[in-house]
Design an enzyme around this catalytic site. Sequence first.
Site, PDB file in Angstrom:
ATOM      1  N   ASP A 160     -32.270  31.627  40.972  1.00 58.42           N
ATOM      2  CA  ASP A 160     -31.101  32.457  40.647  1.00 58.42           C
ATOM      3  C   ASP A 160     -30.216  32.702  41.864  1.00 58.42           C
ATOM      4  OD1 ASP A 160     -32.188  32.547  38.212  1.00 58.42           O
ATOM      5  OD2 ASP A 160     -32.507  34.729  38.126  1.00 58.42           O
ATOM      6  N   GLU A 220     -29.720  30.916  44.436  1.00 59.12           N
ATOM      7  CA  GLU A 220     -28.974  29.705  44.773  1.00 59.12           C
ATOM      8  C   GLU A 220     -27.747  29.587  43.860  1.00 59.12           C
ATOM      9  OE1 GLU A 220     -28.661  27.095  47.461  1.00 59.12           O
ATOM     10  OE2 GLU A 220     -30.322  28.544  47.478  1.00 59.12           O
ATOM     11  N   ASP A 277     -26.285  32.079  42.298  1.00 58.10           N
ATOM     12  CA  ASP A 277     -25.343  33.147  42.662  1.00 58.10           C
ATOM     13  C   ASP A 277     -24.478  32.734  43.850  1.00 58.10           C
ATOM     14  OD1 ASP A 277     -26.375  34.647  40.663  1.00 58.10           O
ATOM     15  OD2 ASP A 277     -27.650  35.894  41.960  1.00 58.10           O
ATOM     16  N   SER A 312     -17.491  28.144   2.580  1.00 58.98           N
ATOM     17  CA  SER A 312     -18.682  28.944   2.341  1.00 58.98           C
ATOM     18  C   SER A 312     -19.699  27.981   1.746  1.00 58.98           C
ATOM     19  CB  SER A 312     -18.387  30.108   1.416  1.00 58.98           C
ATOM     20  OG  SER A 312     -17.860  29.621   0.219  1.00 58.98           O
ATOM     21  N   ILE A 313     -20.867  28.473   1.501  1.00 65.19           N
ATOM     22  CA  ILE A 313     -21.920  27.573   1.060  1.00 65.19           C
ATOM     23  C   ILE A 313     -22.608  28.220  -0.130  1.00 65.19           C
ATOM     24  CG2 ILE A 313     -23.547  28.513   2.708  1.00 65.19           C
ATOM     25  CD1 ILE A 313     -24.566  25.751   3.240  1.00 65.19           C
ATOM     26  N   GLU A 371     -31.827  22.666   7.910  1.00 65.11           N
ATOM     27  CA  GLU A 371     -31.512  23.523   9.047  1.00 65.11           C
ATOM     28  C   GLU A 371     -31.894  24.967   8.741  1.00 65.11           C
ATOM     29  OE1 GLU A 371     -27.342  22.992   9.950  1.00 65.11           O
ATOM     30  OE2 GLU A 371     -27.543  20.826   9.748  1.00 65.11           O
ATOM     31  N   LYS A 408     -30.794  28.920   8.369  1.00 59.84           N
ATOM     32  CA  LYS A 408     -29.575  29.666   8.074  1.00 59.84           C
ATOM     33  C   LYS A 408     -29.575  30.878   9.003  1.00 59.84           C
ATOM     34  CE  LYS A 408     -26.491  31.172   4.486  1.00 59.84           C
ATOM     35  NZ  LYS A 408     -25.974  32.336   5.182  1.00 59.84           N
ATOM     36  N   ASP A 451     -28.539  34.175  10.981  1.00 63.04           N
ATOM     37  CA  ASP A 451     -27.956  35.418  10.496  1.00 63.04           C
ATOM     38  C   ASP A 451     -27.092  36.020  11.605  1.00 63.04           C
ATOM     39  OD1 ASP A 451     -27.385  37.402   8.771  1.00 63.04           O
ATOM     40  OD2 ASP A 451     -29.330  38.407   8.914  1.00 63.04           O
ATOM     41  N   ARG A 464     -14.452  33.205  11.092  1.00 62.40           N
ATOM     42  CA  ARG A 464     -14.212  32.511   9.830  1.00 62.40           C
ATOM     43  C   ARG A 464     -13.064  33.160   9.054  1.00 62.40           C
ATOM     44  NH1 ARG A 464     -16.373  33.034   4.658  1.00 62.40           N
ATOM     45  NH2 ARG A 464     -16.219  31.102   3.480  1.00 62.40           N
ATOM     46  N   GLU A 515     -22.991  29.276  14.755  1.00 66.01           N
ATOM     47  CA  GLU A 515     -23.234  30.690  14.545  1.00 66.01           C
ATOM     48  C   GLU A 515     -23.469  31.383  15.892  1.00 66.01           C
ATOM     49  OE1 GLU A 515     -23.185  31.211  11.277  1.00 66.01           O
ATOM     50  OE2 GLU A 515     -24.183  33.135  10.900  1.00 66.01           O
ATOM     51  N   TYR A 524     -23.793  23.719  14.370  1.00 68.54           N
ATOM     52  CA  TYR A 524     -24.271  22.938  13.223  1.00 68.54           C
ATOM     53  C   TYR A 524     -23.210  22.058  12.586  1.00 68.54           C
ATOM     54  CZ  TYR A 524     -22.631  27.229  10.920  1.00 68.54           C
ATOM     55  OH  TYR A 524     -21.897  28.316  10.530  1.00 68.54           O
ATOM     56  N   LYS A 579     -28.746  20.015   3.640  1.00 68.17           N
ATOM     57  CA  LYS A 579     -27.506  19.249   3.577  1.00 68.17           C
ATOM     58  C   LYS A 579     -27.869  17.801   3.285  1.00 68.17           C
ATOM     59  CE  LYS A 579     -25.407  22.296   6.996  1.00 68.17           C
ATOM     60  NZ  LYS A 579     -25.020  22.516   8.390  1.00 68.17           N
ATOM     61  N   LYS A 585     -32.277  30.956   0.341  1.00 69.05           N
ATOM     62  CA  LYS A 585     -32.571  32.174   1.100  1.00 69.05           C
ATOM     63  C   LYS A 585     -34.033  32.581   1.032  1.00 69.05           C
ATOM     64  CE  LYS A 585     -28.112  34.247   1.433  1.00 69.05           C
ATOM     65  NZ  LYS A 585     -27.491  35.513   1.773  1.00 69.05           N
ATOM     66  N   CYS A 589     -51.869  70.868  11.383  1.00 71.18           N
ATOM     67  CA  CYS A 589     -52.120  69.564  10.771  1.00 71.18           C
ATOM     68  C   CYS A 589     -51.990  69.691   9.261  1.00 71.18           C
ATOM     69  CB  CYS A 589     -53.522  69.084  11.134  1.00 71.18           C
ATOM     70  SG  CYS A 589     -54.029  67.635  10.193  1.00 71.18           S
ATOM     71  N   CYS A 630     -55.834  69.211   7.741  1.00 68.88           N
ATOM     72  CA  CYS A 630     -56.960  70.111   7.995  1.00 68.88           C
ATOM     73  C   CYS A 630     -56.537  71.469   8.552  1.00 68.88           C
ATOM     74  CB  CYS A 630     -57.970  69.457   8.927  1.00 68.88           C
ATOM     75  SG  CYS A 630     -57.407  69.339  10.631  1.00 68.88           S
ATOM     76  N   CYS A 678     -53.161  65.902  15.791  1.00 67.71           N
ATOM     77  CA  CYS A 678     -53.985  66.952  15.217  1.00 67.71           C
ATOM     78  C   CYS A 678     -55.174  67.119  16.147  1.00 67.71           C
ATOM     79  CB  CYS A 678     -54.451  66.514  13.836  1.00 67.71           C
ATOM     80  SG  CYS A 678     -55.890  67.409  13.267  1.00 67.71           S
ATOM     81  N   CYS A 700     -61.233  66.836  10.787  1.00 70.10           N
ATOM     82  CA  CYS A 700     -60.078  66.518   9.950  1.00 70.10           C
ATOM     83  C   CYS A 700     -60.406  65.340   9.025  1.00 70.10           C
ATOM     84  CB  CYS A 700     -58.883  66.173  10.845  1.00 70.10           C
ATOM     85  SG  CYS A 700     -57.402  65.737   9.930  1.00 70.10           S
TER      86      CYS A 700
HETATM   87  S1  IVH Z   1     -22.992  24.906   7.129  1.00 70.48           S
HETATM   88  C1  IVH Z   1     -20.300  23.117   4.531  1.00 70.48           C
HETATM   89  N1  IVH Z   1     -25.196  25.484   8.374  1.00 70.48           N
HETATM   90  O1  IVH Z   1     -23.694  30.450   6.370  1.00 70.48           O
HETATM   91  C2  IVH Z   1     -21.210  24.134   4.929  1.00 70.48           C
HETATM   92  N2  IVH Z   1     -23.805  27.285   7.657  1.00 70.48           N
HETATM   93  O2  IVH Z   1     -21.409  30.112   3.890  1.00 70.48           O
HETATM   94  C3  IVH Z   1     -20.654  25.003   5.978  1.00 70.48           C
HETATM   95  N3  IVH Z   1     -24.662  29.508   8.287  1.00 70.48           N
HETATM   96  O3  IVH Z   1     -21.273  32.180   7.323  1.00 70.48           O
HETATM   97  C4  IVH Z   1     -21.637  25.859   6.600  1.00 70.48           C
HETATM   98  N4  IVH Z   1     -26.473  28.810   9.307  1.00 70.48           N
HETATM   99  O4  IVH Z   1     -21.971  30.743   9.351  1.00 70.48           O
HETATM  100  C5  IVH Z   1     -24.096  25.982   7.772  1.00 70.48           C
HETATM  101  N5  IVH Z   1     -27.201  25.830   9.544  1.00 70.48           N
HETATM  102  C6  IVH Z   1     -26.091  26.339   8.937  1.00 70.48           C
HETATM  103  C7  IVH Z   1     -25.819  27.706   8.853  1.00 70.48           C
HETATM  104  C8  IVH Z   1     -24.673  28.166   8.199  1.00 70.48           C
HETATM  105  C9  IVH Z   1     -25.767  29.874   8.959  1.00 70.48           C
HETATM  106  C10 IVH Z   1     -23.685  30.486   7.755  1.00 70.48           C
HETATM  107  C11 IVH Z   1     -22.272  30.185   8.124  1.00 70.48           C
HETATM  108  C12 IVH Z   1     -21.470  30.844   7.026  1.00 70.48           C
HETATM  109  C13 IVH Z   1     -22.406  30.734   5.882  1.00 70.48           C
HETATM  110  C14 IVH Z   1     -21.967  29.601   5.001  1.00 70.48           C
END
Ligand code: IVH
Length: 697
Positions: free
Chosen positions: A33, A35, A37, A82-83, A117, A119, A121, A140, A176, A228, A306, A330, A433, A436, A451, A457
């Site tokens: 570290d 180095e 810095d 969205s997915i 992959e 998902k 959060d 987004r 993400e 991704y 996918k 999910k 308590c 008891c 307690c 007890c």
């Molecule tokens: S692909 C065509 N891959 O999920 C698909 N999305 O509605 C486009 N998310 O808020 C998204 N992990 O940020 C994809 N491995 C992953 C993901 C991912 C999380 C989220 C993305 C978006 C929602 C998709």
Amino acid sequence: MSTAAKQRIAQLRTKIEQHNHRYYVLDDPSIPDAEFDKLFRELQTLEAQHPELLTADSPTQRVGGKVLDGFAPVRHAVPMLSIRTETDISDQGAIAFDARVRKELGKPDAIIEYACELKFDGLAISLRYENGILVQAATRGDGETGEDVTQNVRTIHQIPLRLKDCEVPVLEVRGEAYMSRPDFDRYNEGQRTRGLSTLVNPRNGAAGSIRQLDPTIAAQRPLSFFAYALIENPDPSKEFIWEKYFEGQAHLESQGNILQKLKSLGFPVADETRIVHGAEGLVGFHQHIAQIRNSLPFDIDGVVYKVNSLALQAQLGFVSREPRWAVAHKFPAEEQMTVVRDIDIQVGRTGKLTPVAKLEPVFVGGTTVSNATLHNEDETRRKDVRIGDTVIVRRAGDVIPEVVGVVLDPSIPQGERKEEGRFDLFKRLHGKCPVCGSAIVREEGEANWRCTGGLFCPAQRKEALLHFASRRALDIEGMGEKLVEQLVEQQLVHTPADLYRLDLPTLANLERMGEKSANNLLEAITRSRQTTLARFIYALGIRNVGEATAKDFARHFGTLDNLMAADETRLQQVSDVGPVVAQSITAFLAEPHNLEVIAQLRASGVNWAEHEGERVEMLPLSGKIFVLTGALSMNRDEAKERLEKLGAKVSGSVSKKTDYVVAGAEAGSKLAKAHELNVTVLDEQQFTQLLKEQESA
Ligand code: IVH
């Protein structure tokens, strides 16, 4: 302008970004570290001397810039989709998706290849690179238009400000932004010690940080990133046409290749990504990830499947804003909102009093939860959880559900929550308590109220009995949880001493207990009467007195009466015993119930050979504490054994109580500590000399 400075600046930036990548993405730093810095400071100095050379892609610019009034809108060159979410959270979700894909492709019998992959959060982010330099980062938003969060995203060290070997003029990378669990814990810990507000969960931490108008605050909140998706040369001038999108990317061929490419460009890609075949492959991935979910250092809310081939993706196309070639499968959510109906206080095994929120039942982490721990008084007060509050409940894996935090109604001003309404454990229990009625105490430096009822007890009785009968205590084989429960509930046993009054008819009458097992149990109880002082002390279940400490006491005092007569000063003369343990013993023995149980146990024939300790007391090195450090030519185990035979104790760390530190070659911090504390230091020769003298004494 000095060309030398310009060259050096370029060189430093490349070097620093390389080290950044190794440190933050590969988790494999190649320089210390300090180095790093040094390089960083050199660049800062040069940039200060030549402000005309300062550019936004310099690693020095990760620490934040101007405070903003708001975020400018950004129209995405390619909409952020969205997915679709597979509603069935069982394996059927994966099977249904694969069936649909085959049907829509008109290939009912094909085995489709999928990229699987995680998902993540967090918060979806689109990064725009022009000629390899990060020029814009956007959220987004509604998918068409997001917000310009470039300043804050620059503070994420895992995101390259400049790409390695990028030959594409315009590149959009999507992924993400998230906060890892360890970073979240560390951040909250720091906030807590400074008396500042904490984050409710990593997701909110990430979102709040990205949408923070003051980038220096964003820079203090540690975020990470997983990529991704990748789009080469998007053309924002025209109305967006998906068919064209696939033309532009066709040479990449598959999602698997895209992930590879992202990696080689320097982006973090999750290790858990897999290419699988058919529904079976999807199910396998889903099950595998569900199993390891809680050991991941970041939160996920499911997996994403996918179709791997981009040609097949093009064929499948889109329905409204959702691709037909991808789906989110999910897991049961680990966090849910619900209402606190009441706050109960439970009594645990050692008398620990735990506030528990009684909840409006809620489905979380795969089961219905109606109780969630609040851990202790301080946590409850810090989160300021009150009856009637809406809270976030978390249940991750098999961990006990907990209240994460309160969701305050923004229409109610903070001031409405008066200080008097704050949780106060002592007041709620009127100092007693709830099981008891014994007094409750909270010692200084302790997080928990307790307690003082001990074995008296009933709440503590079951645990105390199980501990008493456990293998390393009095070792009563067959005395399991179910049995102890029955014995306590039917009021057959109140204290461990009652175990020795049980007879065959009583035992045989219990549920799931035949004549034969009752007999075996009775024999085991009888056998347990013959024990050792160390086991007996341990079996009493005194707080802070584990097996090793119990052995030390037995060795030091030799008889139970000696131990019981000792005051705190004398107790502390035992090696490794400090004020906390000594206090636990005196508190236990000050309780008349406990003395009575001990007397009854002895009266019912529990016995051991006394004075076993005195031999040790008289040995030449009795009570002396040694610490061995550095390389000794004598085998460590042998040295330890010889010392112990002489009555000494060998400890791993140097403290004021240490009598001798034996320092071999290359002894380090322990030797330094010994000097600091004025502990006698022996070299190996002096040490062997001492052993020989004492052994022949
Ligand atoms: S692909 C065509 N891959 O999920 C698909 N999305 O509605 C486009 N998310 O808020 C998204 N992990 O940020 C994809 N491995 C992953 C993901 C991912 C999380 C989220 C993305 C978006 C929602 C998709």
